[in-house]
Design an enzyme around this catalytic site. Structure first.
Site, PDB file in Angstrom:
ATOM      1  N   TYR A 232       0.802  -1.225   0.000  1.00 39.77           N
ATOM      2  CA  TYR A 232       0.000   0.000   0.000  1.00 39.77           C
ATOM      3  C   TYR A 232       0.825   1.260   0.000  1.00 39.77           C
ATOM      4  CZ  TYR A 232      -4.223  -2.624   0.464  1.00 39.77           C
ATOM      5  OH  TYR A 232      -5.259  -3.465   0.220  1.00 39.77           O
TER       6      TYR A 232
ATOM      7  N   LYS B 193       3.021 -14.823   4.988  1.00 39.65           N
ATOM      8  CA  LYS B 193       3.470 -15.712   3.928  1.00 39.65           C
ATOM      9  C   LYS B 193       4.990 -15.824   4.014  1.00 39.65           C
ATOM     10  CE  LYS B 193       2.340 -18.427   0.549  1.00 39.65           C
ATOM     11  NZ  LYS B 193       1.378 -19.543   0.648  1.00 39.65           N
TER      12      LYS B 193
ATOM     13  N   ASP C  63      -2.718 -18.243   3.671  1.00 40.20           N
ATOM     14  CA  ASP C  63      -3.732 -18.967   2.889  1.00 40.20           C
ATOM     15  C   ASP C  63      -4.420 -20.005   3.767  1.00 40.20           C
ATOM     16  OD1 ASP C  63      -0.903 -19.489   2.414  1.00 40.20           O
ATOM     17  OD2 ASP C  63      -1.504 -21.308   1.389  1.00 40.20           O
TER      18      ASP C  63
ATOM     19  N   ASP D 282      -6.229  -6.835   4.424  1.00 40.06           N
ATOM     20  CA  ASP D 282      -7.336  -6.242   3.675  1.00 40.06           C
ATOM     21  C   ASP D 282      -8.316  -7.339   3.261  1.00 40.06           C
ATOM     22  OD1 ASP D 282      -8.870  -4.542   2.171  1.00 40.06           O
ATOM     23  OD2 ASP D 282      -7.386  -4.201   0.606  1.00 40.06           O
TER      24      ASP D 282
ATOM     25  N   ASP E  46     -12.095  -8.369   5.341  1.00 41.75           N
ATOM     26  CA  ASP E  46     -13.375  -8.371   4.630  1.00 41.75           C
ATOM     27  C   ASP E  46     -14.006  -9.760   4.659  1.00 41.75           C
ATOM     28  OD1 ASP E  46     -13.251  -5.702   4.147  1.00 41.75           O
ATOM     29  OD2 ASP E  46     -13.474  -5.839   1.976  1.00 41.75           O
TER      30      ASP E  46
END
Lengths: 516, 516
Positions: free
Chosen positions: B161, B208, B241, B265, B269
């Site tokens: 970002y 990750k 994941d 992010d 959500d």
């Protein structure tokens, strides 16, 4: 000729779907021998060998005629001295067959941390990871009353997974997210090819193009260019975070989802979770020259060798492989038998039986049950794909540099390590560039502009992006002047990274900073 | 003094939880005036003004004593000429109050594509995005029988970002993923602070790090360093994941989740979707000096001004704000009234009423119903936080360069645009470096090694990473020799990007290529 081999032929020679028993007599009369398919089996580690054995048994019983070559891979191969768990004989056999059914591979100790899975994908340019998520009958999930039948098509070789990392300072790490136009176009083509083969009607591109306008934006643009060539298939775009939100709210609304590597990694595990989890999730890794099918789950060393493992995911992967190889009829036959087995719930392995309160069976008993259900048809089984998936060949190995883009140099971004504040840094940088053809245009810290103008109420890392504009637009950046600038910067800061700022067809090929 | 204002005092002066009605008499006797809290309200665009009005009414009725300053922001402010939708008076008022309740802001046309939301976060270093996901009574979801009560703590200002993008070639885009040790430590501290304030027992770091060992790895290491200082709170790590997978399988297993910006992010959500969607999801953006609370949903222009909007998300955000400001008792009182209202299902707005088959009510009627339920207690209401959240001050604005790390230069990575193949490129590069203190060590394309050794069966982009090793370890990279090398490379390729390869305390501060 036995009835079984006649049945094999009836199924294998039919390319148009399920061949009813009535066709057997005709198959027996016709002398046409169905083509045998070559495939490499990589049983892999942990529970791999036992689920592979079960799956191969079901495939044979289901009439799929395959010439298997069984090869070493994974930690077991690594232990025998093959770095990265991939002996060269294995790679050779894979290249010959072009078709692989792969069990779980552990990353061995001698691999330098590179996983055999990732290496296989990269080495054979398996750029498309196809991950179907379909509701399975009898599997208890919060969504068991929803008609989930979607496929995630994930770009599989580029993005952050190129793994290009550089410590910028001892306290600032960088990974490059690289997106190529060709790679993006290829995965979009793959997504539409999946839609066509499966008779699906919509492909949704998911990206973060609203924030990463150049990189994720390139992915979105390439997708839209490809989508325009498939007027019969609807397409749309969704922001990736919204996709995650919609997937847990109304997964039945989705058909094919096409996305980048990192985002797709998260999303495809999410969708696997919706329909029962990784233990039931098949995956295809496809390229123009090779296709590899696998279960997504790990090697489950705790239950390895005990005959308890569930071969369903690997079987679903094998069914995908049969379809890839044109064996549509045997694929459908086996898929129906699997669905009937799951529906009726007899002889399920413990992971599936326990939540249903039924008695757990062994891997072998489950496979036997599927075999005994061959020939039966399930009401819950998803519609059969209409054709084999054919991926376009990509562009030639080397893409020629696009000559048509008009280019000029706008300057450079020099990233430096510096322990002071922005005003001090700006003053040093201006002095360093004073007699050179560069002007200090901007400094940002963690993407936020700190010069010129107000310094924001933010914490600063010791890593600064210093943007120098060329005094005049140039065709070629003067390396010697740049070296002088970098060498002067070295007197008060440590440069760690330089980016050329290119104008492309008159538009800046670089982003501006937040607040700029 | 009215009963209501006595009640206000009873609730507002209590810092230890819900104040029973019996305390009112005592409150009436004590002359202590509860402190008033200052806050800026940004009603924003679309449905923003009407839901803000409803929430402010509920807060007043609930006994929360707040001095509001209402300011312009978003597309409406943008239309009046404030670039990026943030007039300087608004920024000044926010800096003064340190506390903001924000409605949905649209990104206006004059912002150069930079969103006011992102700019606010960056400008005020709102580094922690706190996103609770709790099962709401009566809200119909696939998980309504699950006890979901988790919080995602998302790093909010760095990672991809930072938006630092460079076109490397016309067909290859790059975005920098930047992770800092200080930023990672701060978000980990915030996650543990949330756990402490809420009386939670476990914090899960999601990353990750298995693929991005330096960048996501730094995040994980920084988390672990912080976790060690909170021996009373359990901590663990999960691959991102797998987290997405586990969240849809068994969300009730999670407590606090701490993750990087991009992954967070998507995950936040996802978790909002588990409990009813973004329309019901509150969010806090916290920094050491300012806190901003908001609904996650958009401005819903289609229903704006019609009195149909659901103020629940903004109300939940306001409840978080009250707690941040130490108003624990009024927060709890209002939260109970909201939960009672959702439980009983009278006067719900259409989005909540329709799935339950009940009659939709207006925004105003819903707010009235919540107000009429003040003082009642819900059985479903989550346990009240034990204390206000206090974030540690981060490090000083500028972090001094770490002097303790021993450094030397190992060489450079030069990224070039080149239209030929790897062998041709290698031969040109070797010739260019022949008399310079650099040796061509490796070429990779999209992260995959193509030189030296076998060229893999992969497609190539026109973007190559050329790794040059210094002939001898050096303290300072010779910029003039580098310039000579770059200038020679310009004769056959276009360099676009240079990375310095640093050894840090004897270990390489850079990754190797796949297959290397």
């Amino acid at each position: 000729m036995t009835l079984n081999s006649a049945l094999d032929q009836a199924y294998d020679t039919s390319d148009t779907g399920f061949a009813p028993i009535a066709d057997v007599a005709q198959a027996r009369r016709s002398r046409k021998t169905p083509s045998r398919m070559k495939a490499v089996a990589l049983p892999g580690d942990g529970i791999g060998p036992e689920i592979m054995e079960a799956v191969q048994r079901i495939l044979i019983a289901g009439g799929a005629r395959i010439d298997w070559t069984v090869c070493d891979a994974g930690a077991s191969a690594d232990a025998k001295g093959a770095a990265s768990g991939l002996p060269s004989e294995t790679l050779d056999e894979i290249a010959k067959a072009g078709m692989v059914l792969k069990g779980p591979l552990e990353t061995g100790v001698g691999t330098g941390g590179k996983s055999a899975n990732v290496t296989l994908r990269k080495h054979f340019e398996l750029y498309a990871n196809v991950r179907p998520a379909r509701r399975l009958p009898g599997i208890i999930t919060p969504y068991m009353d929803r008609d989930i039948d979607l496929v995630v098509v994930r770009e599989n070789v580029e993005d952050l997974y190129a793994g290009i990392e550089h410590m910028q300072t001892p306290d600032v790490a960088q990974c490059l997210k690289l997106i190529t136009r060709a790679g993006s176009a290829k995965i979009a083509e793959a997504a539409f090819a999946v839609a066509k083969a499966d008779g699906r009607s919509r492909v949704t591109c998911a990206s973060k193009a609203n924030i990463m306008k150049l990189s994720e934006g390139l992915f979105k643009t390439a997708f839209e260019d490809v989508a325009a060539t498939y007027p019969d298939i609807a397409s749309d775009h969704m922001i990736i975070d919204n996709l995650a939100h919609r997937l847990v709210m109304s997964p039945e609304d989705f058909d094919v989802i096409c996305t980048t590597n990192m985002n797709g990694d998260i999303i495809s595990d999410l969708t696997a979770g919706l329909v029962g989890g990784l233990g039931l999730a098949p995956s295809a890794n496809l390229g123009a020259r090779m296709a590899m099918f696998e279960a997504v789950h790990g090697s489950a060393p705790d239950i390895a060798g005990k005959g308890l493992a569930n071969p369903t995911a690997l079987l679903l992967a094998a069914i995908m492989m049969l379809r890839q190889g044109g064996k549509l009829a045997s694929a459908e036959r086996i898929e129906h038998a699997l669905y009937v087995t799951l529906e009726e719930g007899e002889d399920l392995t413990a992971d599936m039986a326990t939540p249903r309160g039924s008695k757990p069976a062994s891997t072998e008993a489950f496979a036997d049950r599927v075999i005994s259900n061959l020939g039966r048809r399930s009401q819950a089984c998803p519609p059969a794909p209409k054709s084999s998936l054919k991926l376009h060949d990509g562009p030639a190995q080397t893409t020629a540099v696009s000559a048509k883009t008009d280019r000029s140099d706008a300057g450079v971004d020099i990233f430096v390590e510096f322990g002071g504040g922005p005003a001090e840094l700006a003053s040093c940088l201006k002095a360093a560039a004073a007699d050179l053809p560069f002007t200090l245009a901007m400094i940002s810290n963690r993407g936020l502009k700190v010069y010129p103008g107000t310094v924001p109420m933010a914490d600063f890392a010791d890593h600064w992006r210093c943007r120098f504009a060329s005094r005049a637009p140039q065709d070629d950046l003067p390396e010697q002047d740049l070296a002088t600038l970098m060498s002067r910067i070295s007197n008060f800061a440590r440069w760690c990274h330089v980016e050329r700022l290119q104008m492309m067809d008159g538009a800046p090929g670089f982003s501006v900073a937040q607040g700029q």
